[in-house]
Scaffold this active site. Sequence first.
Site, short mmCIF file in Angstrom:
data_model
loop_
_atom_site.label_atom_id
_atom_site.label_comp_id
_atom_site.label_asym_id
_atom_site.label_seq_id
_atom_site.Cartn_x
_atom_site.Cartn_y
_atom_site.Cartn_z
N SER A 1 0.83 -1.21 0.00
CA SER A 1 0.00 0.00 0.00
C SER A 1 0.86 1.26 0.00
O SER A 1 2.02 1.24 0.41
CB SER A 1 -0.90 0.00 1.25
OG SER A 1 -1.58 1.23 1.38
N TYR B 1 -2.23 5.39 -3.95
CA TYR B 1 -3.34 6.31 -3.74
C TYR B 1 -2.87 7.62 -4.35
O TYR B 1 -1.97 8.27 -3.82
CB TYR B 1 -3.63 6.49 -2.25
CG TYR B 1 -4.49 5.40 -1.66
CD1 TYR B 1 -5.66 5.00 -2.29
CD2 TYR B 1 -4.16 4.80 -0.45
CE1 TYR B 1 -6.47 4.01 -1.74
CE2 TYR B 1 -4.96 3.82 0.11
CZ TYR B 1 -6.12 3.44 -0.54
OH TYR B 1 -6.91 2.46 0.01
N THR C 1 -5.38 2.66 -7.15
CA THR C 1 -6.71 2.42 -6.57
C THR C 1 -7.61 3.61 -6.86
O THR C 1 -7.27 4.77 -6.56
CB THR C 1 -6.57 2.20 -5.05
OG1 THR C 1 -5.77 1.03 -4.85
CG2 THR C 1 -7.93 2.00 -4.40
N LYS D 1 -7.45 -0.49 -9.94
CA LYS D 1 -8.18 -1.25 -8.90
C LYS D 1 -9.51 -0.58 -8.58
O LYS D 1 -9.54 0.63 -8.33
CB LYS D 1 -7.31 -1.33 -7.64
CG LYS D 1 -7.93 -2.09 -6.48
CD LYS D 1 -6.89 -2.35 -5.40
CE LYS D 1 -7.40 -3.23 -4.26
NZ LYS D 1 -8.02 -2.48 -3.17
N HIS E 1 -13.30 -3.08 -2.73
CA HIS E 1 -12.53 -2.67 -1.55
C HIS E 1 -13.00 -3.44 -0.31
O HIS E 1 -13.00 -2.92 0.80
CB HIS E 1 -12.67 -1.15 -1.33
CG HIS E 1 -11.45 -0.47 -0.79
ND1 HIS E 1 -10.55 0.20 -1.55
CD2 HIS E 1 -10.95 -0.38 0.47
CE1 HIS E 1 -9.59 0.70 -0.80
NE2 HIS E 1 -9.80 0.35 0.44
#
Length: 383
Positions: free
Chosen positions: A128, A152, A178, A257, A281
């Site tokens: 992440s 992100y 994402t 994603k 998610h």
Amino acid sequence: MHPGDYQLEIYLNGLTGTVPDHPMTFTELAERAQRALPPGLWSYVAGGAGDEHTQDANAAAFTDWGLYPRMFVGADRRDLSVDLCGIPLPSPLLMAPVGVIGLCSQDRRGDIATARAAAATGVPMVASTLTQDPMEDVAPHLGDTPGLFQLYTPTDRDLAASLVRRAEQAGFRALVVTLDTWITGWRPRDLATANFPQLRGHCLANYTSDPVFQELVGPDPTPDQVVATWAGLFGNPLTWDDLPWLRSLTDLPLIVKGICHPDDARRAADGGVDALYCSNHGGRQANGGIPALECLPEVAAATDLPVIFDSGIRSGTDIVKALALGATAVAVGRPYAYALAVGGLPGLVHTLRALLAEADLLMAVNGYPTPADLTPAALKRLR
Ligand code: FMN
């Protein structure tokens, strides 16, 4: 060696009186994780959006399908390997990006433990953006197992480019962007305790170690200034107009994603992405009501691109069904977060091996020796 050989290892250990230290079912894993984690962190990891109907439906959707047993196949040799955007993987299982995985191990170095579990099992980690340790410190622990970096996308384009450049230099093999989390969904469990880990300064190491972020936040920032700067640039409400820019950020395979609609799948393919990641998610973002598994066949059929799937996978059986419904590879989120919380690195390695063993043995018993043998024709719709 087949992943299913893990069961023989367990039975043979039993001959000398040793039984597994770690849970064999998801139910036990969740029960023990709840006891192992501080209440606020448990709620953050286990909870989801709204009344959590979508999150529960994600997992329940797998019981709508059954796998036909096929005989006279002689599936004594299985090969679970898959190719994902030119990256050869020993099995179709991945660890999904989990932003607080760093906090899930007792020493709060869970990103590094996850990378080590990837090295030990060959199950890739999708790291992440939100980590306790910077990506440069995590990547070396991946060993020979490929790592993917999840972005992100921040509102500051220079910061986005810097994060991607660092991921490339650290050796990550693909970029997962994402799309479904530029704003946080309504999560009653977290709201009830007014708890959001990043706003308390957790898991921001990739930002605080970034030269562009450091420039933006200024010299010698207080923790509050770091959090305020982060909060001000975290979420970028991307539109299709941003896709060419995202594509231009890297030559690595680009994976998007959160794709759950076939029109979005086609448009992303037209925009030059290399793979689609079908996911809601884990029901954490929108309580929209459609289990992610229901979206998978249409997304998979929409283009020729490989598809990663997650949301609701709790067992090896679920992995097999998702492959049959069109996934190239599948990822787990909560199951591995719980495993790390309960048993540290050995517990995580056990859970990954158990998931793969169950999938492998189901493919053996039911006569599907490779992922390519798993097609929609292998499934019967039960409801
Ligand atoms: N997805 C991301 O793309 N980036 C993240 O940082 C991220 N953090 C997560 C944190 C937690 C605690 C959980 C449970 C999920 C997170 N996800 C994140 C979503 C997962 O990547 C994945 O889509 C989801 O967990 C899959 O569903 P499952 O938990 O039912 O397996």
